[in-house]
Design a protein around this motif. Structure first.
Motif, PDB file in Angstrom:
ATOM      1  N   TRP A  46      49.555  38.088  50.525  1.00  0.00           N
ATOM      2  CA  TRP A  46      48.676  37.105  49.909  1.00  0.00           C
ATOM      3  C   TRP A  46      47.977  36.249  50.962  1.00  0.00           C
ATOM      4  N   PHE A  74      33.593  32.999  36.504  1.00  0.00           N
ATOM      5  CA  PHE A  74      32.646  32.790  37.609  1.00  0.00           C
ATOM      6  C   PHE A  74      31.438  33.716  37.506  1.00  0.00           C
ATOM      7  N   GLY A 101      31.947  33.805  43.194  1.00  0.00           N
ATOM      8  CA  GLY A 101      33.049  34.255  42.353  1.00  0.00           C
ATOM      9  C   GLY A 101      34.311  33.448  42.593  1.00  0.00           C
ATOM     10  N   PHE A 243      46.757  40.923  35.016  1.00  0.00           N
ATOM     11  CA  PHE A 243      46.068  39.742  34.504  1.00  0.00           C
ATOM     12  C   PHE A 243      44.725  40.162  33.912  1.00  0.00           C
ATOM     13  N   TYR A 246      37.973  39.815  34.000  1.00  0.00           N
ATOM     14  CA  TYR A 246      36.819  40.674  33.712  1.00  0.00           C
ATOM     15  C   TYR A 246      36.545  41.655  34.845  1.00  0.00           C
ATOM     16  N   PHE A 311      46.698  43.174  41.982  1.00  0.00           N
ATOM     17  CA  PHE A 311      46.055  42.599  43.184  1.00  0.00           C
ATOM     18  C   PHE A 311      45.324  43.697  43.957  1.00  0.00           C
TER      19      PHE A 311
HETATM   20  N1  LIG Z   1      43.316  40.393  37.426  1.00  0.00           N
HETATM   21  C1  LIG Z   1      42.985  39.584  38.419  1.00  0.00           C
HETATM   22  N2  LIG Z   1      42.013  38.668  38.222  1.00  0.00           N
HETATM   23  C2  LIG Z   1      41.674  37.887  39.279  1.00  0.00           C
HETATM   24  C3  LIG Z   1      42.290  37.970  40.533  1.00  0.00           C
HETATM   25  C4  LIG Z   1      41.650  37.009  41.365  1.00  0.00           C
HETATM   26  C5  LIG Z   1      41.875  36.740  42.814  1.00  0.00           C
HETATM   27  N3  LIG Z   1      43.242  36.919  43.208  1.00  0.00           N
HETATM   28  C6  LIG Z   1      43.451  36.985  44.630  1.00  0.00           C
HETATM   29  C7  LIG Z   1      44.858  36.685  44.935  1.00  0.00           C
HETATM   30  C8  LIG Z   1      45.528  37.772  45.263  1.00  0.00           C
HETATM   31  C9  LIG Z   1      44.696  38.950  45.174  1.00  0.00           C
HETATM   32  O1  LIG Z   1      44.914  39.810  46.269  1.00  0.00           O
HETATM   33  C10 LIG Z   1      43.282  38.412  45.150  1.00  0.00           C
HETATM   34  O2  LIG Z   1      42.802  38.388  46.467  1.00  0.00           O
HETATM   35  C11 LIG Z   1      40.683  36.379  40.588  1.00  0.00           C
HETATM   36  N4  LIG Z   1      40.723  36.927  39.355  1.00  0.00           N
HETATM   37  C12 LIG Z   1      39.800  36.745  38.240  1.00  0.00           C
HETATM   38  O3  LIG Z   1      38.647  37.538  38.544  1.00  0.00           O
HETATM   39  C13 LIG Z   1      37.479  36.897  38.011  1.00  0.00           C
HETATM   40  C14 LIG Z   1      36.588  36.515  39.180  1.00  0.00           C
HETATM   41  O4  LIG Z   1      35.961  37.704  39.644  1.00  0.00           O
HETATM   42  P1  LIG Z   1      34.625  37.543  40.564  1.00  0.00           P
HETATM   43  O5  LIG Z   1      33.629  36.736  39.707  1.00  0.00           O
HETATM   44  O6  LIG Z   1      34.198  38.960  40.829  1.00  0.00           O
HETATM   45  O7  LIG Z   1      35.069  36.801  41.830  1.00  0.00           O
HETATM   46  C15 LIG Z   1      37.974  35.671  37.262  1.00  0.00           C
HETATM   47  O8  LIG Z   1      38.298  36.030  35.935  1.00  0.00           O
HETATM   48  C16 LIG Z   1      39.264  35.358  38.023  1.00  0.00           C
HETATM   49  O9  LIG Z   1      40.169  34.610  37.230  1.00  0.00           O
HETATM   50  C17 LIG Z   1      43.335  38.927  40.712  1.00  0.00           C
HETATM   51  O10 LIG Z   1      43.952  39.087  41.783  1.00  0.00           O
HETATM   52  N5  LIG Z   1      43.632  39.705  39.619  1.00  0.00           N
END
Ligand SMILES: Nc1nc2c(c(CN[C@H]3C=C[C@H](O)[C@@H]3O)cn2[C@@H]2O[C@H](COP(=O)(O)O)[C@@H](O)[C@H]2O)c(=O)[nH]1
Length: 346
Positions: A46, A74, A101, A243, A246, A311
């Motif tokens: 992380w 975002f 984002g 999670f 989108y 992730f």
């Molecule tokens: N399922 C899932 N959703 C995640 C993340 C993350 C970031 N996590 C960081 C931490 C550890 C990981 O290695 C990542 O580096 C953001 N989001 C969601 O994405 C959307 C933003 O997208 P865009 O507009 O394209 O940046 C928004 O709904 C946001 O809530 C995730 O990990 N999993």
């Protein structure tokens, strides 16, 4: 099986416009298995991300809590093709780089901290007097044409969540953690009871379906940041699901793990703004959770959980978006933008 997983299975079994493709999930599982051998611990570093805090202490916990009460919506009204880097898209310039984002949120918070604004301190952001609305607005003021989506909702959530931490947990996220006895499910129970804005629950075909995207990612980022030790120790961490945001559903479709009905596909291709709790939205979110569960079961490695798969897929989706890549020819040609739902839940 956790409540979220049971509900996602219910959605997948009753879904009309989104189908989990088991063959696709098995193929992705085999591919991930190879990646595991080469990538090893990359699945869980992380701290590697430049904007994530490196210190493993209670101030980092407060950073994670603030990020995950605001970690939603975002996507850009202007960026209808979901390129991710449309020049008008809301962005925060930090240390000479423009972040968009999810990363724009991290950049805004880090920039405020660099300017000695204690924005991650719950008693601060709970308090309209010492932390007025226009201070928060200035922290999230865009360096591009578009402003941050749902700013007033974000301010409302900061007040409510900060006040709840002050009222019930001595103003520190660490004290909430201490009440969970290293149980992720107990953590979820407390969040749903004391922090209403985490209640990401949708009513589908007569059933109340728990999706709990932000509540679960809060647990997951705490676990990942502390490498499952100390503050990050959760004895039932494997009960946390993917999670339903989108971004990951989009790559699951590109990888052939999800199939969309022509109706749903055309709504997405038209960049239609879809209402939260539209049945097709609920089906996309529930089927995504279930698809990652099938991938996890197919990989069947004791130390690989849904969080690590999520992730990995999210980071990969961002890489592919940046270079405009998609592995699947016919899905690349008609590449489908991510769903456009304005919601505080994801
Ligand atoms: N399922 C899932 N959703 C995640 C993340 C993350 C970031 N996590 C960081 C931490 C550890 C990981 O290695 C990542 O580096 C953001 N989001 C969601 O994405 C959307 C933003 O997208 P865009 O507009 O394209 O940046 C928004 O709904 C946001 O809530 C995730 O990990 N999993």
């Amino acid at each position: 099986m956790s409540r979220v997983l049971e509900d996602s299975q219910f959605i997948a079994l009753n879904s009309r416009d989104v189908q989990v493709n088991e063959e696709g999930c098995n193929q992705v599982a085999a591919w991930i298995e190879q990646q595991l051998d080469t990538l090893g611990t990359k699945f869980s570093n992380w701290q590697d991300h430049e904007l994530h805090p490196k210190l493993q202490d209670s101030s980092t916990l407060d950073w994670i809590f603030l990020i995950d009460i605001l970690n939603f919506s975002f996507w850009s009204d202007a960026d209808t093709k979901d390129s991710g880097n449309h020049p008008a898209r809301f962005g925060i310039r930090y240390k000479g780089k423009l972040y968009m984002g999810y990363w724009s949120l991290c950049a805004a918070v880090n920039k405020a901290l660099d300017n000695s604004i204690p924005i991650t301190t719950p008693s601060f952001y709970a308090d309209e007097v010492c932390c007025p609305d226009d201070l928060i607005a200035s922290i999230f003021a865009s360096d591009t044409e578009e402003q941050i989506p749902l700013l007033s909702e974000r301010i409302r959530i900061m007040r409510a969540s900060g006040k709840a931490l002050v009222k019930y947990y001595g103003g520190r996220f660490v004290h909430l953690l201490e009440k969970c006895n290293h149980s992720a499910q107990k953590f979820l129970e407390i969040l749903l009871r004391d922090f209403p804005d985490f209640r990401d629950i949708s009513f589908y075909k007569g059933r109340e379906c728990h999706i709990l995207k932000r509540a679960q990612i809060l647990i997951a980022e705490t676990w990942a940041c502390f490498h499952g030790q100390g503050y990050g120790q959760f004895d039932d961490i494997d009960s946390i699901t993917m999670f339903a945001d989108y971004r990951v559903p989009q790559i699951l479709w590109q990888l052939g793990c999800l199939d969309y009905s022509p109706e749903f596909g055309s709504r997405l291709r038209k960049s239609e703004t879809i209402a939260h709790n539209d049945p097709m939205e609920i089906e996309m979110r529930g089927c995504s959770i279930w698809a990652v569960e099938l991938i996890r079961l197919a990989v069947n490695r004791p130390n690989l959980n849904a969080i690590m798969i999520d992730f990995f897929l999210w980071d990969l989706a961002k890489e592919w978006q940046t270079i405009g890549y998609s592995p699947n020819k016919e899905r690349a040609l008609s590449s489908v933008p991510s769903i456009r739902v304005r919601s505080i839940y994801y």
